[in-house]
Design a protein around this motif. Sequence first.
Motif, PDB file in Angstrom:
ATOM      1  N   ARG A   1      -5.179  -6.355   0.404  1.00  0.00           N
ATOM      2  CA  ARG A   1      -4.135  -5.632  -0.329  1.00  0.00           C
ATOM      3  C   ARG A   1      -3.205  -4.835   0.567  1.00  0.00           C
ATOM      4  NH1 ARG A   1      -6.317  -3.691  -6.213  1.00  0.00           N
ATOM      5  NH2 ARG A   1      -7.765  -5.417  -6.601  1.00  0.00           N
ATOM      6  N   ARG A   2      -3.715  -4.386   1.699  1.00  0.00           N
ATOM      7  CA  ARG A   2      -2.910  -3.513   2.559  1.00  0.00           C
ATOM      8  C   ARG A   2      -3.255  -3.722   4.029  1.00  0.00           C
ATOM      9  NH1 ARG A   2       1.389  -0.243   0.656  1.00  0.00           N
ATOM     10  NH2 ARG A   2       0.987   0.155  -1.538  1.00  0.00           N
TER      11      ARG A   2
ATOM     12  N   TRP B   1      -5.109   6.498  -1.514  1.00  0.00           N
ATOM     13  CA  TRP B   1      -4.774   5.134  -1.938  1.00  0.00           C
ATOM     14  C   TRP B   1      -5.572   4.801  -3.186  1.00  0.00           C
ATOM     15  CZ3 TRP B   1      -7.790   0.367  -1.099  1.00  0.00           C
ATOM     16  CH2 TRP B   1      -7.080  -0.787  -1.431  1.00  0.00           C
ATOM     17  N   GLU B   2      -4.898   4.258  -4.169  1.00  0.00           N
ATOM     18  CA  GLU B   2      -5.528   3.962  -5.455  1.00  0.00           C
ATOM     19  C   GLU B   2      -5.666   2.470  -5.721  1.00  0.00           C
ATOM     20  OE1 GLU B   2      -3.314   6.122  -8.367  1.00  0.00           O
ATOM     21  OE2 GLU B   2      -4.037   8.079  -7.666  1.00  0.00           O
ATOM     22  N   GLY B   3      -5.597   1.673  -4.660  1.00  0.00           N
ATOM     23  CA  GLY B   3      -5.869   0.247  -4.800  1.00  0.00           C
ATOM     24  C   GLY B   3      -4.653  -0.639  -4.943  1.00  0.00           C
ATOM     25  N   GLU B   4      -3.465  -0.059  -4.938  1.00  0.00           N
ATOM     26  CA  GLU B   4      -2.259  -0.872  -5.131  1.00  0.00           C
ATOM     27  C   GLU B   4      -1.973  -1.705  -3.883  1.00  0.00           C
ATOM     28  OE1 GLU B   4      -1.062   3.145  -3.528  1.00  0.00           O
ATOM     29  OE2 GLU B   4      -2.343   2.401  -5.171  1.00  0.00           O
ATOM     30  N   ALA B   5      -1.420  -2.918  -4.112  1.00  0.00           N
ATOM     31  CA  ALA B   5      -1.088  -3.827  -3.014  1.00  0.00           C
ATOM     32  C   ALA B   5       0.259  -3.439  -2.408  1.00  0.00           C
ATOM     33  CB  ALA B   5      -1.052  -5.267  -3.519  1.00  0.00           C
ATOM     34  N   GLY B   6       0.515  -3.902  -1.188  1.00  0.00           N
ATOM     35  CA  GLY B   6       1.780  -3.625  -0.511  1.00  0.00           C
ATOM     36  C   GLY B   6       1.664  -3.911   0.968  1.00  0.00           C
TER      37      GLY B   6
END
Length: 572
Positions: free
Chosen positions: A359-360, A326-331
Amino acid sequence: MEDSPLHEALSALQAGHFTEAERRARDVITQRDAMVPEAVHILASIALLRGQSATAVALLGRLMQQPQAPCSDALNGRIHQTLGRALLAENQPEAARAACSIAVLLCPEEAASQAGLGEAYLALGNAGKAVRSLKRAVRLAPQQGALWGLLAQAQQKRGALGEALRSWERLLELAPKDRAAWANYGGALFTSGQWDKANFALKEALDQGCYTAETLNNMGLVQSALGYMDKACDYFQKAQHQLPSDAAIMMNWNAALYDKGDRAAACALLDHFEKEYGTLPAKAQFNRAALFLEKGQWREGWQAFEKRRDFLPLQLTRPLPHCPLWEGEAGEEPIALYAEQGLGDAVQFLRFLPDVIKRRPVRLQFPQPLMDLVEQCFALPQERLLSSEGLVIAQQSLLSVPYALGMKNPPSSSPYLSTGSEEEACVVGLCWAGNASYRFNRRRSIPVALLEPLRHVKGVRFLSLQQNGDVPEWMERVPLSSLTELAETIGRCSLVVSVDTLVAHLAGAQGRPLWLLNRYGGDWRWKRPHDWYENVRIFQADKAAPPYEAWPSVIERLVVALKKRFPDSERI
């Protein structure tokens, strides 16, 4: 061997007169105009003793390819034994194993055959079979010290360190002046955590002239473990002088300079190595993380901190196969978050858990003690904290969250754990030792005998926060059977006094007043002005020295500070 010329050739070989033995063996072959097995074996043995292993292989190979009169099993066994050793010297371990296996079949009671097979297995990485063969060899020839040395090496590779130490000791009984044996014994003692014995053994090796880079490096590691940082740096420097391009020695020296408190020299060493050899190994780049982070260079620090992934086992840094990081992206698709390394590290980095959950949705892959702590002491939105089982689209380490989130600022020092414990007046929790399995635990831990002056601080209740080991009778011992129970006990303390270990992080995470007893040099986590926890006071050791030299002055200052902190206690 009744043939007089052959007998004379063999006698010359056994006496170490190689040129004469070679001449006589060649004369036999010339006179008979045939590849006489005994004579060819003498020539091959001489070639092997001279370091000409390829010649030995060629001679014995030609012998085996030509028709000849049958020879005895004993001679045939010796021929295959010599061929095996020559093949091993030529880095052909599988062919060597095959040749030595035949030698063992022909001469099972020949110690050299069993030893040759053991060496071949060792070269193939099969330490278990190597140990079995070499044990047979030492049973057949218990007075041959070299066989005990080979057995010790195989036992170490198999992980049987206790057995290896006994084998090294047996070798040294037979050959007390064997400097290489003393050096290897010292290295094994260091690996087993017996620092004082390792120091003695390596000193014997050095006194007898074994000034190899490996011995000097091991002595540096022993001095580091004992707390003699100046001596450690001196040994590492000497080892590096012998092998300037050896990255492992350089990194040991770098770590010793860092722990000695000489940050500038530690940084300069890394820069010099990179300039000389074009790049730094991943572990050396990881060492730079501490230098960056303690200066507040967060972006560079977290990037260098990621280099641990290049040398730590994959099951620690990326435990879910084929699952991306995981590279920090939201979802809304869940990710797995796992812990690595020690519990103290995990507690320190738990502060970032709320940032991830924003973020997750998260499935925590923590060890059960840490899971219990999070569930009972961390206020998190339950709808974002999912069960550990189930599908995830990515994974990440708790220690990599700052990097994944691209954090450029210092972390918040605000408390983030709460046990609900009620603070009790004049209760001081004490933790004086870390995990004994840590190689350099002796430097950060304090011998319990040095705490004796604390008992004279009247009116203060001292609670032991040690989960293992002896506790002085003047301290209260309370149940600490779980991580959560330890955290709750810390929550009761009006003050926590601890060395740099899990207890210090649990106190800081709860916002309890923490007095850190910090070894000289210290760790990047406690460097000012970038505080990871609020309300921390540091009592720094004055010098990089063994425990009984480094800590007494710290304890004296601690006693004075406690009496000032609890002035009313003196009148109780």
